[in-house]
Design an enzyme around this catalytic site. Structure first.
Site, PDB file in Angstrom:
ATOM      1  N   CYS A 244       0.875  -1.184   0.000  1.00 26.60           N
ATOM      2  CA  CYS A 244       0.000   0.000   0.000  1.00 26.60           C
ATOM      3  C   CYS A 244       0.907   1.227   0.000  1.00 26.60           C
ATOM      4  O   CYS A 244       0.951   1.997   0.957  1.00 26.60           O
ATOM      5  CB  CYS A 244      -0.923   0.003   1.211  1.00 26.60           C
ATOM      6  SG  CYS A 244      -1.927  -1.485   1.399  1.00 26.60           S
ATOM      7  N   GLY A 248       4.822   6.786  -1.694  1.00 28.22           N
ATOM      8  CA  GLY A 248       6.149   6.191  -1.627  1.00 28.22           C
ATOM      9  C   GLY A 248       7.051   6.602  -0.491  1.00 28.22           C
ATOM     10  O   GLY A 248       8.263   6.379  -0.566  1.00 28.22           O
ATOM     11  N   GLY A 249       6.535   7.145   0.611  1.00 33.58           N
ATOM     12  CA  GLY A 249       7.401   7.568   1.711  1.00 33.58           C
ATOM     13  C   GLY A 249       8.209   6.426   2.297  1.00 33.58           C
ATOM     14  O   GLY A 249       9.432   6.526   2.473  1.00 33.58           O
ATOM     15  N   LYS A 250       7.545   5.313   2.613  1.00 35.72           N
ATOM     16  CA  LYS A 250       8.259   4.172   3.189  1.00 35.72           C
ATOM     17  C   LYS A 250       9.044   3.424   2.113  1.00 35.72           C
ATOM     18  O   LYS A 250      10.080   2.814   2.409  1.00 35.72           O
ATOM     19  CB  LYS A 250       7.278   3.264   3.923  1.00 35.72           C
ATOM     20  CG  LYS A 250       6.631   3.940   5.133  1.00 35.72           C
ATOM     21  CD  LYS A 250       5.658   3.021   5.837  1.00 35.72           C
ATOM     22  CE  LYS A 250       4.963   3.741   6.992  1.00 35.72           C
ATOM     23  NZ  LYS A 250       4.043   4.804   6.511  1.00 35.72           N
ATOM     24  N   ASP A 268      -0.110   0.096  -5.369  1.00 33.94           N
ATOM     25  CA  ASP A 268      -1.228   0.836  -4.805  1.00 33.94           C
ATOM     26  C   ASP A 268      -2.410   0.694  -5.754  1.00 33.94           C
ATOM     27  O   ASP A 268      -2.229   0.358  -6.932  1.00 33.94           O
ATOM     28  CB  ASP A 268      -0.884   2.319  -4.606  1.00 33.94           C
ATOM     29  CG  ASP A 268      -1.726   2.966  -3.512  1.00 33.94           C
ATOM     30  OD1 ASP A 268      -1.311   2.926  -2.349  1.00 33.94           O
ATOM     31  OD2 ASP A 268      -2.821   3.465  -3.832  1.00 33.94           O
ATOM     32  N   ASP A 315       1.123  -1.276   4.752  1.00 31.23           N
ATOM     33  CA  ASP A 315       0.798  -0.034   5.469  1.00 31.23           C
ATOM     34  C   ASP A 315      -0.674   0.249   5.175  1.00 31.23           C
ATOM     35  O   ASP A 315      -1.006   0.984   4.267  1.00 31.23           O
ATOM     36  CB  ASP A 315       1.713   1.093   4.976  1.00 31.23           C
ATOM     37  CG  ASP A 315       1.517   2.370   5.764  1.00 31.23           C
ATOM     38  OD1 ASP A 315       0.861   2.337   6.819  1.00 31.23           O
ATOM     39  OD2 ASP A 315       2.021   3.416   5.312  1.00 31.23           O
ATOM     40  N   CYS A 368      -1.390   3.874  10.970  1.00 33.05           N
ATOM     41  CA  CYS A 368      -1.185   5.099  11.761  1.00 33.05           C
ATOM     42  C   CYS A 368      -2.411   5.304  12.651  1.00 33.05           C
ATOM     43  O   CYS A 368      -2.917   6.407  12.799  1.00 33.05           O
ATOM     44  CB  CYS A 368      -0.921   6.308  10.878  1.00 33.05           C
ATOM     45  SG  CYS A 368      -2.150   6.608   9.598  1.00 33.05           S
TER      46      CYS A 368
END
Length: 440
Positions: A244, A248-250, A268, A315, A368
């Site tokens: 997920c 693309g941060g992680k 995604d 995520d 989160c």
């Protein structure tokens, strides 16, 4: 802008947010200011500051207005916030002026209501607990289940303003170098307490205009999100799936951990989100990432790659309760029905993603959220459905020692100074046949 015009703009922005309840408040604000480029930086900060203060005190302000038989409206929420923050009613009344760029004078009953609030604290002992804690009524028992006696401390931290966390891209710089580069631009950052790559700035600062950001040496990423990426212990020779991935941060953090080697697939269901990752990957100098758009129903790509990844990061979409410091509006956008739908979606995503983990590989489930139903309960339900998976300690070298040997990690603003995050590490246990084949 005059003070009256600032108040009028604050009321207009708040009304725009109320008119788009399913749209994040920061997205509404960005559109609002983009359409009003004549509003300068100082005015934008003042307008945003009042609006975000109103959102952080929405239920308490609404309680005070209702107590005075006043309508809960953007016009009066802004004024009530100013009065309850200590501004004299006469000074507040002066802001309610006539004119093209003003909001109109206070009517007599509005004036009387504000007078009744003057010198009162925003918090009142007469408020119901959910109102005082700025929580929807349905959510209070769920957070009591999560935090117990620590609830008020944790919720108070969730109502504060979040710092601005950066992740140093060690493909291009180390933390000391990046910190010096930021300082040369007047951005004085301190190392984060847990992540080895994190830097922290206080307040809203123009990081995206700085050279270290533009050349890819730093990325904006909360320290908690950095630690979730660290939990994967992704290594240079691995095949890694970010199931997920969003923007693309992680994915970026794991590519850095892998030293731009191995292979990452960022998946995604949203093509715009995946497209948004391209610019970030390019800026960071990352070239070991492939993108894949997941089909809504079935995916031949996934079937062909079953049981082939060393690490699968899930995520999952969630209630976002851990991000309320950054998104105070989110606490009232998610309903109990939304949560029920999310729980079903999270379980389905875990089931699909788990099929892509190789025997001996690991799936990392993350949210989160602060809610037990989305976190530990989901993990235990998944393990009951999939006896070939088991919880294992992360043993990730980039995690702090206090977290390294945990199989499930919960982070909170009050205790850890991060956004609220949850992560669990599950290993797919090889069958006897698979173990024998591996040994051969």
């Amino acid at each position: 802008m005059t003070p009256s015009a600032r108040l009028a703009a604050s009321i207009d922005l708040l009304a725009a947010m109320e008119a788009a309840p399913r749209k994040p408040a920061d997205a509404v604000a960005n559109s609002f200011f983009r359409e009003r480029r004549y509003i300068g930086g100082g005015d934008r900060r003042a307008i945003s500051g009042l609006v975000w203060d109103v959102m952080r005190g929405w239920r308490r302000l609404s309680w005070w207005l209702q107590k005075q038989n006043l309508p809960v409206s953007a016009r009066l929420l802004c004024g009530a916030r100013l009065v309850l923050d200590g501004m004299a009613v006469s000074a507040v009344a002066n802001l309610y002026a006539e004119g093209r760029y003003a909001t109109g004078v206070l009517e007599r009953h509005e004036w009387d209501g504000f007078i009744a609030m003057q010198d009162k604290p925003l918090d009142s002992p007469d408020m119901p607990r959910a109102v005082r804690l700025e929580l929807p009524d349905w959510l209070l028992p769920r957070l009591e289940e999560t935090f117990g006696p620590a609830l008020e401390t944790e919720v108070k931290a969730l109502s504060g303003e979040a710092p601005l966390d950066l992740r140093v891209n060690t493909l291009l710089a180390d933390r000391a170098e990046a910190r010096k580069a930021l300082a040369r631009e007047g951005l004085h950052a301190e190392p984060t307490p847990h992540s080895p790559w994190g830097l922290r700035l206080e307040g809203r600062l123009p990081v995206t205009a700085s050279v270290p950001f533009r050349d890819g040496r730093v990325e904006i990423q909360d320290e908690g999100s950095q630690l979730v990426a660290a939990m994967t212990a992704a290594g240079p020779e691995m095949r890694v799936l970010d199931y997920c991935a969003g923007a693309g941060g992680k994915t970026l953090a794991m590519a850095m951990m892998m030293n731009n080697r191995g292979h990452i697939v960022a998946c995604d269901v949203s093509e715009p989100r995946l497209d948004g990752a391209v610019r970030r990957l390019r800026r960071a100098g990352v070239h070991n990432v492939e993108r894949h758009l997941l089909g809504v129903t079935g995916d031949k790509w996934a079937k062909r790659r079953a049981a082939s990844f060393d690490r699968v990061l899930v995520d999952a979409p969630c209630s976002g309760t851990g991000t309320w410091r950054r998104n105070p509006d989110a606490r009232f956008r998610t309903t109990e029905t939304d949560l029920a739908e999310l729980l079903v979606k999270q379980a389905a995503i875990m089931d699909r993603a788990s099929a892509l983990v190789r025997p001996g590989g690991r799936m990392i489930y993350a949210t989160c959220s602060l809610l037990k139903a989305e976190n530990a309960d989901q993990v235990h339900a998944f393990l009951a459905r999939h006896p070939d998976f088991r919880l294992v300690p992360s043993e990730a070298p980039d995690l702090p020692e206090s977290l390294r040997h945990e199989s499930m990690i919960s982070l909170t603003p009050a205790r850890d100074e991060t956004d609220g995050f949850f992560g669990a590490v599950m290993e797919r246990v090889p069958t006897q046949d698979e173990a024998s084949t591996s040994q051969a």
